[in-house]
Design an enzyme around this catalytic site. Structure first.
Site, short mmCIF file in Angstrom:
data_model
loop_
_atom_site.label_atom_id
_atom_site.label_comp_id
_atom_site.label_asym_id
_atom_site.label_seq_id
_atom_site.Cartn_x
_atom_site.Cartn_y
_atom_site.Cartn_z
N THR A 70 0.85 -1.19 0.00
CA THR A 70 0.00 0.00 0.00
C THR A 70 0.88 1.23 0.00
O THR A 70 1.96 1.24 0.60
CB THR A 70 -0.94 0.00 1.22
OG1 THR A 70 -1.79 1.14 1.18
CG2 THR A 70 -0.16 0.00 2.53
N GLU A 78 -5.13 -2.30 5.36
CA GLU A 78 -4.68 -2.98 6.58
C GLU A 78 -5.78 -3.77 7.27
O GLU A 78 -5.51 -4.50 8.23
CB GLU A 78 -4.10 -1.94 7.55
CG GLU A 78 -2.79 -1.32 7.09
CD GLU A 78 -2.96 -0.15 6.14
OE1 GLU A 78 -1.97 0.56 5.89
OE2 GLU A 78 -4.10 0.06 5.63
N LYS A 134 -7.94 22.65 8.60
CA LYS A 134 -7.90 23.27 9.92
C LYS A 134 -7.98 24.79 9.73
O LYS A 134 -7.01 25.44 9.36
CB LYS A 134 -6.62 22.87 10.65
CG LYS A 134 -6.46 21.35 10.78
CD LYS A 134 -5.10 20.97 11.33
CE LYS A 134 -4.93 19.46 11.34
NZ LYS A 134 -4.84 18.90 9.97
N TRP A 175 -11.97 22.08 12.74
CA TRP A 175 -11.77 21.09 11.69
C TRP A 175 -12.93 21.18 10.72
O TRP A 175 -14.09 21.03 11.11
CB TRP A 175 -11.70 19.68 12.28
CG TRP A 175 -10.37 19.34 12.87
CD1 TRP A 175 -9.31 20.15 13.02
CD2 TRP A 175 -9.99 18.07 13.38
NE1 TRP A 175 -8.26 19.48 13.60
CE2 TRP A 175 -8.66 18.19 13.83
CE3 TRP A 175 -10.62 16.85 13.51
CZ2 TRP A 175 -7.96 17.14 14.40
CZ3 TRP A 175 -9.93 15.79 14.08
CH2 TRP A 175 -8.60 15.93 14.52
#
Length: 447
Positions: A155, A301, A411, A416
């Site tokens: 990956t 994963e 940000k 956020w």
């Protein structure tokens, strides 16, 4: 099994898996060694999905979209012993051959009869010819420890070399069982014995999300499309009766804008969308064509599927806009998947649909780490949970909504702001084909 002009029953397919094992055994492949595959999506790939791990060897599904330098690095890092390579990738291997010190032999893969042009690499022969000459269609597979490594792939991130992700036999089996228990049945998005499966996620990417294993366990008709050409994919849906697939939003967009999608019946097609966020506008566009598109969530994963966004029955009669909102949610976790959202201090945040933090997960089919990279593995599993790098929140009834990647969140002014939410708004404009929102430095606001 369907690939081009080739068609096999499951009985024939089973014999071919045994013959491939016999071929690899004759080439000296033994337990713990690695067999790599460079191929388009084909019946051969699925045969390798089974024969290589069942031998006790490790299957390396090579990401053919990497640069030649990265491909060479992954082949050496994985210590590949034998490579099965489609003729389309012979120029690539010829170019990087001096760097492949560990590879002993090559097997040529062709989509046409013959395969005489073996080139200058040390080929053992052409795949179909080798299978035809194999001594047996009933190979005696050895016992394999369930925790032995079965597969490896790589990956990529925004920086550094690709990371090797690996899975054991136990993890592949548990993931297959978990996904099957979730998808099997009746109702929106579910699959049964009469469905026809076609992957539109490359088989080198997380075992095509593990769904070829699920389709094989269910005994579905399986259609392997080779290269992803929109017209070819749509014709296969029409001609082979494909009813179940999975892809990324970019592929869905290519299919929706192709003229053929406007004149063929797509009303039986179920599509799991993952890899990146599907916008509400795209979900509505798919629904207008009769496609049952809904989100599945995971990462390399995690083997990869963690959640699926099946719609509650009461929502199926709702307006398209309301359905699109649910179809683009990240969904509910599969059995044996524990998903939480954590704050910067590692504490779990409340499931109130508002508290935003990093998505962390535990499940028996998550990778134990990165191959030969203890430091990155420790970071991945910091605190005993796998850190996804995604930002999201969980509703009181357990629905996960991923709002951004940590590295992509904007940000601004101490807050956020989700790039995905802004993209969702922009994508609803009819003149917008695709959109990406990024944060740029700002002296006053930060970004």
């Amino acid at each position: 099994m369907v690939h081009g002009e080739r068609r096999f029953t499951y009985a024939e397919f089973g014999r071919r898996v045994h013959r491939l094992a016999a071929v690899l055994d004759a080439l000296g492949v033994c337990a713990g060694e690695t067999v790599a595959v460079l191929d388009w999506d084909s019946h051969r790939y699925l045969e390798a999905f089974l024969a290589v791990p069942m031998l006790g060897a490790v299957l390396h599904t090579v990401n053919v979209r990497l640069s030649p330098e990265q491909i060479a690095w992954t082949i050496e890092h994985a210590a590949d012993d034998v490579i099965l390579v489609h003729e389309d990738f012979l120029p690539l291997l010829d170019a990087i051959r001096p760097r492949l010190a560990h590879v002993r032999r090559f097997v040529l893969l062709c989509d046409h009869a013959g395969g005489e042009a073996l080139g200058g690499l040390p080929f053992a022969g052409e795949y179909e010819a080798l299978l035809a000459a194999a001594a047996t269609g009933d190979f005696a597979f050895p016992e394999v420890a369930e925790d032995a490594r079965a597969t490896t792939f790589y990956t990529t991130g925004t920086t550094g070399l690709p990371k090797g992700v690996f899975f054991s036999h136990r993890q592949l089996v548990l993931h297959t069982l978990g996904v099957r228990s979730t998808l099997s049945g009746t109702g929106q998005g579910h699959i049964g014995a009469d469905d026809v499966y076609m992957p539109i996620t490359p088989m080198f990417h997380v075992h095509a999300w593990g769904l070829p294993y699920v389709a094989t366990m269910l005994g579905l008709k399986q259609v392997y499309p080779g290269r992803y050409v929109p017209e070819t994919l749509l014709k296969l849906v029409r001609d082979e009766g494909v009813t179940f697939s999975h892809c990324v939003p970019t592929i869905l967009h290519m299919l929706l804008v192709h003229p053929l999608s406007k004149v063929i019946d797509l009303s039986r097609w179920k599509l799991i969308i993952g890899g990146s966020a599907m916008s509400q506008a795209q979900a509505k566009a798919a629904q207008e064509r009769g496609i049952d598109a809904f989100t599945g969530y995971g990462m390399s994963e995690t083997c990869p599927i963690l959640t699926v966004a099946f719609l509650p029955e009461a929502a199926l009669d709702g307006p398209p806009a309301d359905q699109a909102l649910l179809r683009t949610h990240t969904g509910l976790p599969l059995p044996l998947v524990d998903i939480r959202v954590q704050g910067p201090d590692g504490a779990d945040l409340p499931r109130d649909g508002h508290s935003v933090g990093e998505v962390v997960v535990r499940s028996p089919w998550l990778t134990q780490g990165y191959l030969h990279d203890a430091e990155a593995s420790a970071t991945l599993w910091q605190g005993g949970v796998l850190h996804t790098g995604d930002i999201g929140h969980i509703s009181p009834d357990g629905w996960l909504k991923v709002t951004d990647r940590i590295k992509d969140v904007i940000k601004t002014g101490g807050e956020w702001t989700s790039s995905l939410q802004i993209e969702d708004v922009v994508a609803q404009h009819p003149a917008v084909a695709d959109v990406a929102v990024i944060g740029v430095p700002d002296e006053r606001w930060g970004e």
